[in-house]
Design a protein around this motif. Structure first.
Motif, PDB file in Angstrom:
ATOM      1  N   THR A  73       1.199  -1.240  -0.216  1.00 28.12           N
ATOM      2  CA  THR A  73       0.020  -0.027   0.042  1.00 28.12           C
ATOM      3  C   THR A  73       0.884   1.085  -0.004  1.00 28.12           C
ATOM      4  O   THR A  73       0.214   2.458  -0.779  1.00 28.12           O
ATOM      5  CB  THR A  73      -1.227   0.459   1.259  1.00 28.12           C
ATOM      6  OG1 THR A  73      -0.381  -0.314   2.177  1.00 28.12           O
ATOM      7  CG2 THR A  73      -2.084  -1.106   0.703  1.00 28.12           C
ATOM      8  N   TRP A  76       1.331   3.328  -3.774  1.00 22.96           N
ATOM      9  CA  TRP A  76       0.173   4.082  -3.877  1.00 22.96           C
ATOM     10  C   TRP A  76       0.393   5.572  -4.930  1.00 22.96           C
ATOM     11  O   TRP A  76       0.393   6.329  -5.637  1.00 22.96           O
ATOM     12  CB  TRP A  76      -0.967   4.120  -3.541  1.00 22.96           C
ATOM     13  CG  TRP A  76      -1.852   3.033  -3.382  1.00 22.96           C
ATOM     14  CD1 TRP A  76      -2.506   1.702  -2.524  1.00 22.96           C
ATOM     15  CD2 TRP A  76      -2.830   2.150  -5.100  1.00 22.96           C
ATOM     16  NE1 TRP A  76      -3.070   0.902  -3.045  1.00 22.96           N
ATOM     17  CE2 TRP A  76      -3.330   1.058  -4.359  1.00 22.96           C
ATOM     18  CE3 TRP A  76      -2.703   3.474  -5.198  1.00 22.96           C
ATOM     19  CZ2 TRP A  76      -3.325   0.516  -5.009  1.00 22.96           C
ATOM     20  CZ3 TRP A  76      -3.556   2.336  -7.438  1.00 22.96           C
ATOM     21  CH2 TRP A  76      -4.203   1.216  -6.463  1.00 22.96           C
ATOM     22  N   ARG A  79       2.528   5.702  -7.369  1.00 23.07           N
ATOM     23  CA  ARG A  79       1.849   5.166  -8.345  1.00 23.07           C
ATOM     24  C   ARG A  79       0.346   5.973  -8.924  1.00 23.07           C
ATOM     25  O   ARG A  79       0.152   5.216 -10.463  1.00 23.07           O
ATOM     26  CB  ARG A  79       0.614   3.658  -8.461  1.00 23.07           C
ATOM     27  CG  ARG A  79       2.022   2.336  -8.700  1.00 23.07           C
ATOM     28  CD  ARG A  79       1.397   1.195  -8.214  1.00 23.07           C
ATOM     29  NE  ARG A  79       2.021  -0.045  -8.527  1.00 23.07           N
ATOM     30  CZ  ARG A  79       2.341  -0.180  -9.311  1.00 23.07           C
ATOM     31  NH1 ARG A  79       0.870  -0.680  -9.995  1.00 23.07           N
ATOM     32  NH2 ARG A  79       2.790  -1.898  -9.038  1.00 23.07           N
ATOM     33  N   LEU A  99      -4.180   3.731   0.796  1.00 23.00           N
ATOM     34  CA  LEU A  99      -3.537   4.146   0.141  1.00 23.00           C
ATOM     35  C   LEU A  99      -2.318   4.723   0.716  1.00 23.00           C
ATOM     36  O   LEU A  99      -1.698   5.405   0.003  1.00 23.00           O
ATOM     37  CB  LEU A  99      -4.125   5.688  -0.864  1.00 23.00           C
ATOM     38  CG  LEU A  99      -5.876   5.620  -1.752  1.00 23.00           C
ATOM     39  CD1 LEU A  99      -5.798   6.701  -2.600  1.00 23.00           C
ATOM     40  CD2 LEU A  99      -4.970   4.611  -2.666  1.00 23.00           C
TER      41      LEU A  99
END
Length: 147
Positions: A73, A76, A79, A99
């Motif tokens: 996580t 994130w 990303r 996130l």
């Protein structure tokens, strides 16, 4: 066509949880630890004395998010860098979607077979504890966790 999917067992989930608990004690923090299977279903939950109740659900959701997407996580932010505000808000508003760091998948042959989620410390402390849990499973199985 049917899929044959590997998944963590209760025994491995308990071992991962214990390793994460041990790391939390070393760090002097109190946390909740959730371990889920390949489908994101809770297998084992540990909640240290004195930890706020909300950390339970957050740990579960961290494990769920990590198992379902197959990556930590904490990744994130990178990303989602450069994504529109609508994408960011849309993902953040999804139920059980986490996130930020603290959810780490257990990868076998590049596939998530489960994940460990930790909540209660700082984001970095949660990650360190979750990684300790995953490392316990990887060591026990003798697999390459990099996927």
């Amino acid at each position: 066509m049917l899929l044959d999917r590997k998944s963590l067992s209760l025994q491995l989930a308990m071992e991962a949880s214990q390793a994460a608990l041990d790391r939390a004690r070393e760090l002097g923090i109190r946390v909740s630890i959730a371990v889920c299977d390949a489908g994101g279903h809770l297998i084992h939950l540990a909640h240290m004395d004195g930890v706020p109740a909300h950390t339970r659900e957050i740990a579960i959701d961290k494990a769920y998010t990590s198992a379902c997407f197959g990556f930590s996580t904490s990744l994130w932010a990178a990303r989602l860098d450069g994504m529109s505000r609508m994408v960011l808000e849309g993902l953040a508003s999804r139920p059980r979607m986490i996130l930020f760091g603290g959810g780490v998948p257990v990868l076998v042959d590049g596939c998530a077979v489960g994940a460990v989620g930790v909540s209660g410390g700082s984001e970095l402390e949660d990650v360190v504890c979750a990684e300790a849990g995953v490392q316990q499973v990887v060591d026990r199985l003798g697999v390459d966790a990099r996927g």
